[in-house]
Design a protein around this motif. Structure first.
Motif, PDB file in Angstrom:
ATOM      1  N   GLY A   8      33.925  24.370  38.959  1.00 57.70           N
ATOM      2  CA  GLY A   8      34.925  25.342  39.380  1.00 57.70           C
ATOM      3  C   GLY A   8      36.168  25.311  38.520  1.00 57.70           C
ATOM      4  N   VAL A   9      36.693  24.119  38.272  1.00 56.62           N
ATOM      5  CA  VAL A   9      37.893  23.987  37.444  1.00 56.62           C
ATOM      6  C   VAL A   9      37.588  24.371  36.001  1.00 56.62           C
ATOM      7  CG1 VAL A   9      39.587  22.359  36.522  1.00 56.62           C
ATOM      8  CG2 VAL A   9      38.950  22.258  38.936  1.00 56.62           C
ATOM      9  N   SER A  10      36.441  23.978  35.498  1.00 57.90           N
ATOM     10  CA  SER A  10      36.051  24.359  34.135  1.00 57.90           C
ATOM     11  C   SER A  10      35.919  25.876  34.020  1.00 57.90           C
ATOM     12  CB  SER A  10      34.730  23.689  33.753  1.00 57.90           C
ATOM     13  OG  SER A  10      34.854  22.286  33.729  1.00 57.90           O
ATOM     14  N   GLY A  11      35.361  26.499  35.038  1.00 52.27           N
ATOM     15  CA  GLY A  11      35.242  27.949  35.030  1.00 52.27           C
ATOM     16  C   GLY A  11      36.590  28.638  35.030  1.00 52.27           C
ATOM     17  N   LEU A  12      37.539  28.102  35.797  1.00 51.46           N
ATOM     18  CA  LEU A  12      38.888  28.674  35.822  1.00 51.46           C
ATOM     19  C   LEU A  12      39.535  28.587  34.449  1.00 51.46           C
ATOM     20  CD1 LEU A  12      41.322  29.813  37.395  1.00 51.46           C
ATOM     21  CD2 LEU A  12      41.976  27.436  37.882  1.00 51.46           C
ATOM     22  N   VAL A  13      39.429  27.437  33.809  1.00 56.76           N
ATOM     23  CA  VAL A  13      40.002  27.267  32.468  1.00 56.76           C
ATOM     24  C   VAL A  13      39.342  28.241  31.492  1.00 56.76           C
ATOM     25  CG1 VAL A  13      40.252  25.681  30.526  1.00 56.76           C
ATOM     26  CG2 VAL A  13      40.628  24.862  32.862  1.00 56.76           C
ATOM     27  N   ALA A  14      38.018  28.364  31.574  1.00 57.53           N
ATOM     28  CA  ALA A  14      37.301  29.239  30.654  1.00 57.53           C
ATOM     29  C   ALA A  14      37.701  30.696  30.821  1.00 57.53           C
ATOM     30  CB  ALA A  14      35.797  29.078  30.863  1.00 57.53           C
ATOM     31  N   CYS A  15      37.795  31.158  32.074  1.00 59.09           N
ATOM     32  CA  CYS A  15      38.108  32.577  32.273  1.00 59.09           C
ATOM     33  C   CYS A  15      39.549  32.895  31.883  1.00 59.09           C
ATOM     34  CB  CYS A  15      37.805  33.011  33.708  1.00 59.09           C
ATOM     35  SG  CYS A  15      38.982  32.479  34.969  1.00 59.09           S
ATOM     36  N   ILE A  16      40.460  31.939  32.037  1.00 60.43           N
ATOM     37  CA  ILE A  16      41.850  32.151  31.619  1.00 60.43           C
ATOM     38  C   ILE A  16      41.941  32.192  30.095  1.00 60.43           C
ATOM     39  CG2 ILE A  16      44.155  31.106  31.537  1.00 60.43           C
ATOM     40  CD1 ILE A  16      43.661  30.099  34.383  1.00 60.43           C
ATOM     41  N   MET A  17      41.230  31.287  29.429  1.00 58.01           N
ATOM     42  CA  MET A  17      41.265  31.244  27.974  1.00 58.01           C
ATOM     43  C   MET A  17      40.608  32.480  27.353  1.00 58.01           C
ATOM     44  SD  MET A  17      40.590  27.232  27.074  1.00 58.01           S
ATOM     45  CE  MET A  17      40.882  27.529  25.323  1.00 58.01           C
ATOM     46  N   LEU A  18      39.542  32.972  27.961  1.00 57.83           N
ATOM     47  CA  LEU A  18      38.849  34.142  27.430  1.00 57.83           C
ATOM     48  C   LEU A  18      39.582  35.443  27.730  1.00 57.83           C
ATOM     49  CD1 LEU A  18      35.172  33.208  28.334  1.00 57.83           C
ATOM     50  CD2 LEU A  18      36.120  33.420  26.033  1.00 57.83           C
ATOM     51  N   GLY A  19      40.385  35.433  28.774  1.00 49.01           N
ATOM     52  CA  GLY A  19      41.080  36.652  29.162  1.00 49.01           C
ATOM     53  C   GLY A  19      40.214  37.536  30.041  1.00 49.01           C
ATOM     54  N   LYS A  20      40.766  38.644  30.462  1.00 47.95           N
ATOM     55  CA  LYS A  20      40.074  39.530  31.390  1.00 47.95           C
ATOM     56  C   LYS A  20      38.964  40.319  30.706  1.00 47.95           C
ATOM     57  CE  LYS A  20      44.149  40.141  34.352  1.00 47.95           C
ATOM     58  NZ  LYS A  20      45.077  41.104  34.983  1.00 47.95           N
ATOM     59  N   ARG A  21      38.011  40.753  31.521  1.00 52.16           N
ATOM     60  CA  ARG A  21      36.945  41.611  31.011  1.00 52.16           C
ATOM     61  C   ARG A  21      37.514  42.933  30.512  1.00 52.16           C
ATOM     62  NH1 ARG A  21      33.500  41.423  36.424  1.00 52.16           N
ATOM     63  NH2 ARG A  21      35.610  40.944  37.179  1.00 52.16           N
ATOM     64  N   SER A  22      36.877  43.468  29.485  1.00 54.25           N
ATOM     65  CA  SER A  22      37.304  44.760  28.953  1.00 54.25           C
ATOM     66  C   SER A  22      37.181  45.830  30.030  1.00 54.25           C
ATOM     67  CB  SER A  22      36.426  45.128  27.750  1.00 54.25           C
ATOM     68  OG  SER A  22      36.777  46.388  27.250  1.00 54.25           O
ATOM     69  N   GLY A  23      38.260  46.516  30.301  1.00 55.12           N
ATOM     70  CA  GLY A  23      38.254  47.560  31.319  1.00 55.12           C
ATOM     71  C   GLY A  23      38.602  47.080  32.702  1.00 55.12           C
ATOM     72  N   LYS A  24      38.888  45.788  32.840  1.00 62.48           N
ATOM     73  CA  LYS A  24      39.233  45.240  34.149  1.00 62.48           C
ATOM     74  C   LYS A  24      40.485  45.934  34.697  1.00 62.48           C
ATOM     75  CE  LYS A  24      39.367  42.261  37.598  1.00 62.48           C
ATOM     76  NZ  LYS A  24      38.390  42.343  38.694  1.00 62.48           N
ATOM     77  N   GLY A  25      40.388  46.444  35.915  1.00 63.66           N
ATOM     78  CA  GLY A  25      41.503  47.163  36.518  1.00 63.66           C
ATOM     79  C   GLY A  25      41.529  48.643  36.192  1.00 63.66           C
ATOM     80  N   VAL A  26      40.638  49.054  35.290  1.00 63.20           N
ATOM     81  CA  VAL A  26      40.600  50.465  34.879  1.00 63.20           C
ATOM     82  C   VAL A  26      39.302  51.124  35.334  1.00 63.20           C
ATOM     83  CG1 VAL A  26      40.666  52.083  32.937  1.00 63.20           C
ATOM     84  CG2 VAL A  26      42.058  49.991  32.886  1.00 63.20           C
ATOM     85  N   VAL A  27      38.187  50.424  35.074  1.00 64.59           N
ATOM     86  CA  VAL A  27      36.883  50.948  35.492  1.00 64.59           C
ATOM     87  C   VAL A  27      36.349  50.092  36.640  1.00 64.59           C
ATOM     88  CG1 VAL A  27      36.383  51.844  33.204  1.00 64.59           C
ATOM     89  CG2 VAL A  27      35.653  49.538  33.793  1.00 64.59           C
ATOM     90  N   PRO A  28      35.552  50.684  37.527  1.00 62.36           N
ATOM     91  CA  PRO A  28      34.997  49.907  38.652  1.00 62.36           C
ATOM     92  C   PRO A  28      34.073  48.800  38.151  1.00 62.36           C
ATOM     93  CG  PRO A  28      34.777  52.280  39.024  1.00 62.36           C
ATOM     94  CD  PRO A  28      35.181  52.103  37.605  1.00 62.36           C
ATOM     95  N   MET A  29      34.183  47.624  38.752  1.00 62.69           N
ATOM     96  CA  MET A  29      33.312  46.502  38.403  1.00 62.69           C
ATOM     97  C   MET A  29      32.702  45.918  39.667  1.00 62.69           C
ATOM     98  SD  MET A  29      35.374  44.626  35.302  1.00 62.69           S
ATOM     99  CE  MET A  29      35.760  45.545  33.797  1.00 62.69           C
ATOM    100  N   LEU A  30      32.037  46.775  40.414  1.00 63.51           N
ATOM    101  CA  LEU A  30      31.455  46.390  41.698  1.00 63.51           C
ATOM    102  C   LEU A  30      30.064  45.782  41.518  1.00 63.51           C
ATOM    103  CD1 LEU A  30      32.436  49.587  43.728  1.00 63.51           C
ATOM    104  CD2 LEU A  30      33.607  47.374  43.691  1.00 63.51           C
TER     105      LEU A  30
END
Length: 354
Positions: A182-204
């Motif tokens: 869980g902690v490793s995943g948090l570090v990884a997702c912060i370092m990689l940044g958000k997915r392209s289109g996050k907050g703009v296109v639906p990601m359901l």
């Protein structure tokens, strides 16, 4: 390890079954659970990643991973605090007749622990899903497993591990597997940044029935995960079986209740996530607590994980795509703390009464 212990056929048969159950948690469990949560275009890549982890980590484990985690070649050496050593590389010294704790073949123990080494990096996939090339994912998985998972497994479970020597209680992987992933995943997702289109296109999620099927397989396989960690067909395994079911059920109800209260309606995804949160939370405590604490661990774990997923993630803005940290990091941390609160010798003589 020693060859002086007699083979126990009942314990051996149970651990073979438990090993198969834990393998099922990764493929098809994690593959379907995560596969249904991502967008349709990324479903096959997530399933491919899950399958690849099983293949790659299994080879690493039998070649040198088991030795690093459970070897003792560095006894009396400063390095013993980091890794076990190279005395069991390529399973050297382990034969068909090498019997270990509980009267089970050490080769079987190697495979049981291999399934733990396999599922841990698979859990991290949920944090950075939909944004990593296969080559990058593969390199990360290999390096992370060797330099993060294997030392941690030795610290907590290996003979001479410094956390084990300090008295750390982790029955089936709350620290080694869930907090770590869980902690490793948090570090990884912060370092990689958000997915392209996050907050703009639906990601359901594209296929919730697939996710629910994956959750059901995880719940089913988790009995091998927790009850199997007793390393025997005995009362300890039965106790772990019961508290695992109780905590999972309690967390399902508490997550759905919290979701209903906050959002005005319950969801199937919430119920599936809740059961996983309860399973995560009870994992470190499964062999150390009785039923009432298990229910409390599940009830509180479901609410904490829901809050992490629905409130904290939104406020802090990190893109933990499939809530690896919210469920495994938060749930595992709560479970580890709860083990300290409620571990009792009534459940296990190795657990200090609080």
């Amino acid at each position: 390890m020693t060859t002086a212990i007699s083979l126990n056929s009942g314990n051996t048969a149970w651990l073979i079954m438990a090993t198969v159950l834990v393998l099922m948690m990764t493929i098809p469990g994690i593959a379907l659970f995560y596969g249904g949560l991502v967008r349709r275009k990324n479903m096959l890549s997530v399933i491919m990643q899950s399958l690849s982890i099983v293949a790659v980590i299994s080879i690493i484990w039998v070649v040198f991973g088991y030795s690093l985690a459970f070897g003792s070649g560095f006894d009396g050496n400063l390095f013993r605090y980091g890794i076990g050593g190279f005395d069991k590389v390529m399973l050297k010294g382990i034969s068909l007749d090498t019997i270990t704790t509980g009267g089970i073949p050490e080769l079987l123990f190697v495979m049981f622990q291999c399934m733990f080494a396999v599922i841990t990096p698979a859990l991290i996939l949920g944090a950075f899903a939909e944004r990593v090339k296969f080559s990058g994912f593969l390199m990360f998985t290999i390096l992370w497993s060797v330099f993060v998972y294997m030392p941690m497994a030795h610290w907590v479970w290996g003979v001479g591990g410094w956390l084990r020597d300090l008295g750390a209680l982790d029955f089936a992987g709350g620290t080694v597997i869930h907090i770590l992933s869980g902690v490793s995943g948090l570090v990884a997702c912060i370092m990689l940044g958000k997915r392209s289109g996050k907050g703009v296109v639906p990601m359901l999620p594209h296929h919730l029935p697939m996710t629910v099927l994956g959750a059901a397989l995880l719940w089913f396989g988790w009995f091998g995960f927790n009850a199997g960690s007793a390393l025997g067909a005995n009362g300890l395994a039965a106790g772990a079986f019961v508290v695992t079911q109780a905590a999972a059920a309690a967390a399902t109800l508490s997550w759905v209740g919290a979701e209903w209260l906050v959002n005005g309606h319950p969801t199937m995804l919430g119920a599936a996530s809740g059961c996983i949160a309860g399973l995560v939370a009870i994992t470190p405590a499964a062999g150390f607590v009785t039923v009432v604490p298990a229910v409390l661990i599940g009830l509180i774990g479901g609410v904490l994980c829901f809050a992490a997923v629905a409130i904290v993630k939104a406020k802090l803005g990190y893109d933990d795509a499939l809530d690896a940290f919210g469920v495994h990091g938060v749930g595992g941390t709560w479970g580890a703390l709860a083990t300290g609160l409620w571990a009792t010798k009534t459940a296990n003589s190795a657990g200090a009464d609080g």
